[in-house]
Design a protein around this motif. Structure first.
Motif, PDB file in Angstrom:
ATOM      1  N   GLU A   1       0.390  -1.082  -0.037  1.00 51.81           N
ATOM      2  CA  GLU A   1       0.031   0.099  -0.367  1.00 51.81           C
ATOM      3  C   GLU A   1       0.680   1.420   0.117  1.00 51.81           C
ATOM      4  O   GLU A   1       0.602   2.480  -1.048  1.00 51.81           O
ATOM      5  N   ALA A   2       1.835   1.367   0.689  1.00 52.48           N
ATOM      6  CA  ALA A   2       3.040   2.607   0.531  1.00 52.48           C
ATOM      7  C   ALA A   2       3.443   2.706  -0.216  1.00 52.48           C
ATOM      8  O   ALA A   2       3.984   3.924  -0.972  1.00 52.48           O
ATOM      9  N   ASP A   3       3.662   1.999  -1.542  1.00 52.55           N
ATOM     10  CA  ASP A   3       4.125   1.685  -2.129  1.00 52.55           C
ATOM     11  C   ASP A   3       2.943   2.501  -4.052  1.00 52.55           C
ATOM     12  O   ASP A   3       3.939   2.521  -4.533  1.00 52.55           O
ATOM     13  N   LEU A   4       2.074   2.306  -3.635  1.00 43.50           N
ATOM     14  CA  LEU A   4       1.246   3.242  -4.583  1.00 43.50           C
ATOM     15  C   LEU A   4       1.351   4.648  -5.419  1.00 43.50           C
ATOM     16  O   LEU A   4       1.489   5.248  -4.222  1.00 43.50           O
ATOM     17  N   ASP A   5       1.042   4.478  -6.517  1.00 40.79           N
ATOM     18  CA  ASP A   5       1.364   6.315  -6.948  1.00 40.79           C
ATOM     19  C   ASP A   5       0.576   7.315  -5.888  1.00 40.79           C
ATOM     20  O   ASP A   5      -0.390   7.299  -6.072  1.00 40.79           O
ATOM     21  N   PRO A   6       1.199   8.577  -5.464  1.00 41.76           N
ATOM     22  CA  PRO A   6       0.433   9.216  -4.918  1.00 41.76           C
ATOM     23  C   PRO A   6      -0.263  10.083  -5.328  1.00 41.76           C
ATOM     24  O   PRO A   6      -1.668  10.623  -5.120  1.00 41.76           O
ATOM     25  N   GLU A   7      -0.115  10.285  -6.901  1.00 38.87           N
ATOM     26  CA  GLU A   7      -1.141  10.859  -7.409  1.00 38.87           C
ATOM     27  C   GLU A   7      -2.403  10.024  -8.200  1.00 38.87           C
ATOM     28  O   GLU A   7      -3.327  10.536  -8.071  1.00 38.87           O
ATOM     29  N   LEU A   8      -2.039   8.964  -7.813  1.00 36.81           N
ATOM     30  CA  LEU A   8      -3.187   7.371  -7.811  1.00 36.81           C
ATOM     31  C   LEU A   8      -4.285   7.616  -7.250  1.00 36.81           C
ATOM     32  O   LEU A   8      -5.219   8.268  -7.642  1.00 36.81           O
ATOM     33  N   ILE A   9      -3.787   7.767  -5.992  1.00 37.72           N
ATOM     34  CA  ILE A   9      -4.642   8.373  -4.538  1.00 37.72           C
ATOM     35  C   ILE A   9      -4.582   9.692  -4.097  1.00 37.72           C
ATOM     36  O   ILE A   9      -6.156   9.516  -4.087  1.00 37.72           O
ATOM     37  N   GLU A  10      -4.183  10.798  -5.012  1.00 39.00           N
ATOM     38  CA  GLU A  10      -5.118  11.812  -4.639  1.00 39.00           C
ATOM     39  C   GLU A  10      -5.945  12.205  -5.931  1.00 39.00           C
ATOM     40  O   GLU A  10      -6.902  12.618  -5.530  1.00 39.00           O
ATOM     41  N   ARG A  11      -6.125  11.332  -6.618  1.00 37.41           N
ATOM     42  CA  ARG A  11      -7.115  11.564  -8.439  1.00 37.41           C
ATOM     43  C   ARG A  11      -8.875  11.047  -7.670  1.00 37.41           C
ATOM     44  O   ARG A  11      -9.345  10.401  -7.373  1.00 37.41           O
ATOM     45  N   GLU A  12      -7.879   9.300  -6.996  1.00 39.18           N
ATOM     46  CA  GLU A  12      -8.804   8.540  -6.524  1.00 39.18           C
ATOM     47  C   GLU A  12      -9.979   9.694  -5.487  1.00 39.18           C
ATOM     48  O   GLU A  12     -10.764   8.942  -5.222  1.00 39.18           O
ATOM     49  N   ARG A  13      -8.890  10.122  -4.656  1.00 37.34           N
ATOM     50  CA  ARG A  13      -9.513  11.086  -2.669  1.00 37.34           C
ATOM     51  C   ARG A  13     -10.598  11.883  -3.718  1.00 37.34           C
ATOM     52  O   ARG A  13     -11.614  12.386  -3.145  1.00 37.34           O
ATOM     53  N   ALA A  14      -9.765  12.565  -4.570  1.00 36.97           N
ATOM     54  CA  ALA A  14     -10.699  14.029  -4.873  1.00 36.97           C
ATOM     55  C   ALA A  14     -12.020  13.088  -5.886  1.00 36.97           C
ATOM     56  O   ALA A  14     -13.082  13.489  -5.256  1.00 36.97           O
ATOM     57  N   ILE A  15     -11.858  12.182  -6.322  1.00 36.82           N
ATOM     58  CA  ILE A  15     -13.155  11.098  -7.259  1.00 36.82           C
ATOM     59  C   ILE A  15     -14.566  10.992  -5.325  1.00 36.82           C
ATOM     60  O   ILE A  15     -15.112  11.261  -5.886  1.00 36.82           O
ATOM     61  N   ALA A  16     -13.892  10.403  -5.141  1.00 35.53           N
ATOM     62  CA  ALA A  16     -14.223  10.298  -3.539  1.00 35.53           C
ATOM     63  C   ALA A  16     -15.403  11.379  -2.475  1.00 35.53           C
ATOM     64  O   ALA A  16     -16.624  11.004  -2.661  1.00 35.53           O
ATOM     65  N   ALA A  17     -14.023  12.214  -3.012  1.00 37.80           N
ATOM     66  CA  ALA A  17     -14.669  13.556  -2.186  1.00 37.80           C
ATOM     67  C   ALA A  17     -15.665  14.067  -2.445  1.00 37.80           C
ATOM     68  O   ALA A  17     -16.916  14.577  -1.963  1.00 37.80           O
ATOM     69  N   GLU A  18     -16.340  14.465  -4.246  1.00 43.43           N
ATOM     70  CA  GLU A  18     -17.477  14.498  -4.868  1.00 43.43           C
ATOM     71  C   GLU A  18     -18.270  13.478  -4.326  1.00 43.43           C
ATOM     72  O   GLU A  18     -19.468  14.095  -4.463  1.00 43.43           O
ATOM     73  N   LYS A  19     -18.051  12.641  -4.528  1.00 45.54           N
ATOM     74  CA  LYS A  19     -19.405  11.940  -4.173  1.00 45.54           C
ATOM     75  C   LYS A  19     -19.599  11.806  -3.058  1.00 45.54           C
ATOM     76  O   LYS A  19     -21.138  11.249  -3.134  1.00 45.54           O
ATOM     77  N   ALA A  20     -18.650  11.414  -2.083  1.00 46.01           N
ATOM     78  CA  ALA A  20     -19.188  11.553  -1.187  1.00 46.01           C
ATOM     79  C   ALA A  20     -19.842  13.017  -0.437  1.00 46.01           C
ATOM     80  O   ALA A  20     -20.885  12.919   0.218  1.00 46.01           O
ATOM     81  N   ALA A  21     -20.019  13.742  -0.902  1.00 46.58           N
ATOM     82  CA  ALA A  21     -20.343  15.687  -0.394  1.00 46.58           C
ATOM     83  C   ALA A  21     -21.874  15.258  -1.176  1.00 46.58           C
ATOM     84  O   ALA A  21     -22.628  16.384  -0.628  1.00 46.58           O
ATOM     85  N   GLU A  22     -21.730  14.693  -1.748  1.00 49.11           N
ATOM     86  CA  GLU A  22     -23.235  14.545  -3.174  1.00 49.11           C
ATOM     87  C   GLU A  22     -24.336  13.619  -2.283  1.00 49.11           C
ATOM     88  O   GLU A  22     -25.566  13.370  -2.274  1.00 49.11           O
ATOM     89  N   SER A  23     -23.812  13.238  -0.657  1.00 52.45           N
ATOM     90  CA  SER A  23     -24.810  12.503   0.114  1.00 52.45           C
ATOM     91  C   SER A  23     -25.248  13.094   0.846  1.00 52.45           C
ATOM     92  O   SER A  23     -26.283  13.100   1.322  1.00 52.45           O
ATOM     93  N   GLY A  24     -25.029  14.826   1.130  1.00 50.77           N
ATOM     94  CA  GLY A  24     -25.712  15.841   1.849  1.00 50.77           C
ATOM     95  C   GLY A  24     -25.420  15.444   3.266  1.00 50.77           C
ATOM     96  O   GLY A  24     -25.851  16.249   4.022  1.00 50.77           O
ATOM     97  N   LYS A  25     -24.535  14.406   3.508  1.00 52.00           N
ATOM     98  CA  LYS A  25     -24.220  14.418   5.287  1.00 52.00           C
ATOM     99  C   LYS A  25     -23.094  15.438   5.957  1.00 52.00           C
ATOM    100  O   LYS A  25     -22.549  16.144   4.989  1.00 52.00           O
ATOM    101  N   PRO A  26     -23.134  15.400   6.714  1.00 51.28           N
ATOM    102  CA  PRO A  26     -22.144  17.015   7.602  1.00 51.28           C
ATOM    103  C   PRO A  26     -20.546  16.672   7.188  1.00 51.28           C
ATOM    104  O   PRO A  26     -20.394  15.513   6.429  1.00 51.28           O
TER     105      PRO A  26
END
Length: 317
Positions: A202-227
């Motif tokens: 897991e520590a060897d995963l490309d940081p850019e790949l992780i940040e890209r996934e984080r951005a996708i996850a953040a947008e999907k989570a934000a659409e949930s309307g939760k706090p």
């Protein structure tokens, strides 16, 4: 706004598994950027289970070879699959693989190395292009070595021994008997060919790949309307899941769907009476990451003659 063609929509549909109109909207929203459109579809939950970015986008062959505790993999590309069946081309891939196995692990260095015929790899490649009549290129190479143990090869969709569409090497460091290492290495290599891990740990995963996934996850989570605090936990949960699913040692073994690869290796070591360490791996799939030009002959003829193309019917309500 970018001109969204039917070919672009078709390509995105094949890659994402999403519907025609969703693909068209995704491309419109991202000004025709294919990667951006894929991300847009995923944020909307419209893309099918992740299509591997390793979809064949170029032709040629991957070669793998092993000698003792050393292994090498190379990829040589051609324009068409027809050339990959050519004996001259296949021999070239085998010889280049063995040059890499001998200690040359850099593309430029391999091109300058001597072939068995005495000419350099680069000159031989130029001659092959002239005689076969199709452009070819040496794309990449990787070499693995362990101090003790085994490097185990595997070729999926083999065109001939040691060459095919997907080449895998698994480096196992251990004092265990060679038979046990070969058996384990073959199983792990087949898993790697199917599961397409992005890194060993897991520590060897490309940081850019992780940040890209984080951005996708953040947008999907934000659409949930939760706090906000719940959204943050959702994002971190998504990233933790992504890390586990894309690091080899934490992936679930494809042969049973429940045992982590790290546990598969540990059990094999226990059964063999010696610790086995999964040191590294190589997975080369032909053409992964290469954008191949798409040619629609019928569309070209229609455009030249002024005859409009047949279009897919728009869905009716």
């Amino acid at each position: 706004m970018a001109d969204i063609t039917a070919a672009m929509v078709k390509d995105l549909r094949e890659k994402s598994g999403a519907g025609m109109m969703d693909c068209k909207k995704a491309l419109s929203e991202t000004s025709g950027d294919m990667d951006g459109a894929m991300d847009w579809l995923r944020t909307k939950g419209l893309a099918a289970a992740q299509k591997k970015s390793s979809r064949t986008a170029a032709e040629g062959l991957v070669g793998v070879a092993v000698s003792g505790t050393v292994g090498a993999a190379v990829e040589v590309n051609s324009e068409t699959d027809f050339v990959a069946k050519n004996e001259q081309f296949q021999n070239f891939v085998r010889e280049v693989t063995h040059i890499a196995l001998g200690g040359v692990a850099d593309v430029d260095a391999i091109k300058a190395a001597a072939m068995p015929s005495g000419t350099t790899v680069a000159d031989t490649l130029t001659n092959n292009i002239a005689t076969i009549g199709e452009n070819q290129s040496l794309r990449r190479v990787k070499r693995l070595e362990v101090a003790k143990g085994a490097v185990v090869p595997y070729v999926h969709n083999a065109a001939a021994p040691g060459i095919g569409k997907i080449g895998v090497l698994v480096a196992l460091e251990s004092d265990a008997p060679d038979a046990a290492l070969q058996a384990l290495g073959k199983q792990v290599a087949m898993h790697i060919a199917a599961a397409f891990p992005q890194a060993l740990n897991e520590a060897d995963l490309d940081p850019e790949l992780i940040e890209r996934e984080r951005a996708i996850a953040a947008e999907k989570a934000a659409e949930s309307g939760k706090p906000a605090d719940i959204v943050a936990k959702m994002v971190e949960g998504s990233i933790a899941k992504f890390r586990k699913e894309h690091a080899l040692v934490s992936q679930l073994f494809v042969m049973d769907g429940k045992t982590k690869i790290s546990d598969v290796v540990a059990k094999a070591g226990k059964d063999a009476g010696a610790t086995i360490v999964l040191k590294d791996y190589v997975r080369f799939q032909l053409g992964e990451g290469i954008a191949r030009e798409q040619s629609d002959f019928a569309a070209e003829v229609a455009a030249a003659s002024g005859v409009p193309q047949n279009r897919e019917p728009e869905p009716t309500a």
